[in-house]
Design an enzyme around this catalytic site. Structure first.
Site, PDB file in Angstrom:
ATOM      1  N   HIS A   1      -9.219  -2.609  -0.532  1.00  0.00           N
ATOM      2  CA  HIS A   1     -10.386  -3.158  -1.239  1.00  0.00           C
ATOM      3  C   HIS A   1     -10.025  -3.667  -2.633  1.00  0.00           C
ATOM      4  O   HIS A   1     -10.828  -3.597  -3.556  1.00  0.00           O
ATOM      5  CB  HIS A   1     -11.524  -2.120  -1.346  1.00  0.00           C
ATOM      6  CG  HIS A   1     -11.777  -1.417  -0.059  1.00  0.00           C
ATOM      7  ND1 HIS A   1     -12.150  -2.087   1.088  1.00  0.00           N
ATOM      8  CD2 HIS A   1     -11.662  -0.109   0.295  1.00  0.00           C
ATOM      9  CE1 HIS A   1     -12.269  -1.211   2.073  1.00  0.00           C
ATOM     10  NE2 HIS A   1     -11.974  -0.020   1.618  1.00  0.00           N
ATOM     11  N   ARG A   2      -8.794  -4.141  -2.760  1.00  0.00           N
ATOM     12  CA  ARG A   2      -8.325  -4.715  -4.031  1.00  0.00           C
ATOM     13  C   ARG A   2      -8.329  -3.710  -5.190  1.00  0.00           C
ATOM     14  O   ARG A   2      -8.295  -4.096  -6.351  1.00  0.00           O
ATOM     15  CB  ARG A   2      -9.125  -5.958  -4.419  1.00  0.00           C
ATOM     16  CG  ARG A   2      -9.054  -7.042  -3.374  1.00  0.00           C
ATOM     17  CD  ARG A   2      -9.146  -8.437  -3.946  1.00  0.00           C
ATOM     18  NE  ARG A   2      -8.685  -9.417  -2.959  1.00  0.00           N
ATOM     19  CZ  ARG A   2      -7.468  -9.922  -2.926  1.00  0.00           C
ATOM     20  NH1 ARG A   2      -6.582  -9.580  -3.837  1.00  0.00           N
ATOM     21  NH2 ARG A   2      -7.106 -10.780  -2.007  1.00  0.00           N
ATOM     22  N   LEU A   3      -8.374  -2.419  -4.866  1.00  0.00           N
ATOM     23  CA  LEU A   3      -8.309  -1.406  -5.933  1.00  0.00           C
ATOM     24  C   LEU A   3      -6.842  -1.108  -6.232  1.00  0.00           C
ATOM     25  O   LEU A   3      -6.361   0.013  -6.100  1.00  0.00           O
ATOM     26  CB  LEU A   3      -9.052  -0.128  -5.508  1.00  0.00           C
ATOM     27  CG  LEU A   3     -10.539  -0.337  -5.267  1.00  0.00           C
ATOM     28  CD1 LEU A   3     -11.194   0.938  -4.775  1.00  0.00           C
ATOM     29  CD2 LEU A   3     -11.212  -0.814  -6.555  1.00  0.00           C
ATOM     30  N   HIS A   4      -6.097  -2.163  -6.555  1.00  0.00           N
ATOM     31  CA  HIS A   4      -4.662  -2.026  -6.754  1.00  0.00           C
ATOM     32  C   HIS A   4      -4.392  -1.084  -7.905  1.00  0.00           C
ATOM     33  O   HIS A   4      -5.182  -0.972  -8.842  1.00  0.00           O
ATOM     34  CB  HIS A   4      -4.047  -3.393  -7.045  1.00  0.00           C
ATOM     35  CG  HIS A   4      -4.474  -4.428  -6.070  1.00  0.00           C
ATOM     36  ND1 HIS A   4      -4.417  -4.233  -4.715  1.00  0.00           N
ATOM     37  CD2 HIS A   4      -4.996  -5.657  -6.262  1.00  0.00           C
ATOM     38  CE1 HIS A   4      -4.884  -5.313  -4.108  1.00  0.00           C
ATOM     39  NE2 HIS A   4      -5.243  -6.190  -5.020  1.00  0.00           N
TER      40      HIS A   4
END
Ligand code: FMN
Length: 192
Positions: free
Chosen positions: A170-173
């Site tokens: 979820h692009r929570l890099h």
């Protein structure tokens, strides 16, 4: 959590060596000239430890001129199969002669002759000219070991910043930023 970035680098690098299809040691090397104009190219990591990250090159090319004028560099690894990147910034010094000699001696004879034939400081007029230079080097060193040319050797980037980037769902890099702090390192987390 690893509390020093070299331990974490070792772990990620070992995984990359297993998972990348080729050149897991390839890294982009960014330099800037005396006027601050940047340039970037790929090189291969040939040694690393707590004192820094080492690559080898012709010391008469553009990167060498940049580093002579401005001894700072940035390195970037992108390990696609792992969805990871590592960014390194630091001061640059020449590897010792002993270190460069030892690495040069470990290379294939063809690579050694290529180092004598290469001229990164100016374009050669043709492939044939380069091949003629390789033949000349072959003849010059026939029947004996090829010594390291003085225009060829290593550089060491001693980091003051290392950032590890890991892809997350979820692009929570996640980014772990290590900044040198005296003899140790300070760590911060950055999102995303
Ligand atoms: C995957 C890859 C690895 C490379 N490794 C090196 C290297 O270790 N040393 C080197 O001098 N050039 C290497 N090169 C070539 C450099 O990218 C570059 O073309 C050359 O060193 C001249 O750079 P300069 O004109 O900025 O000095 C590599 C190129 C690629 C694509």
């Amino acid at each position: 959590m690893a509390d020093d970035p070299f331990t974490l680098f070792d772990a990620w690098y070992a995984e990359a060596r297993e998972s990348e299809i080729n050149d897991s040691n390839a890294m982009a090397l960014a330099t800037a000239d005396a006027a601050g104009r940047p340039s970037v190219r790929m090189v291969l990591l040939k040694g690393h430890g707590s004192d820094g990250f080492v690559f080898y090159t012709n010391r008469e090319g553009r990167k060498a001129a940049d580093l002579a004028a401005n001894p700072h560099a940035a390195l970037l690894f992108h390990w696609k199969s792992l969805r990871r990147q590592v960014r390194i910034e630091g001061a640059v010094t020449l590897a010792t002669d002993a270190e460069s000699d030892a690495y040069f001696a470990s290379r294939s004879r063809d690579s050694q002759l290529g180092a004598w034939a290469s001229d990164q400081s100016r374009p050669l007029d043709s492939r044939e000219t380069f091949e003629a230079r390789v033949d000349a080097a072959k003849a010059q060193f026939e029947g004996r070991d090829v010594p390291r040319p003085l225009h060829w050797g290593g550089y060491r980037v001693t980091p003051h910043v290392i950032e590890f980037w890991q892809d997350r769902a979820h692009r929570l890099h996640e980014r772990r930023l290590f900044t040198r702090d005296g003899d140790g390192w300070r760590e911060g987390l950055l999102f995303p």
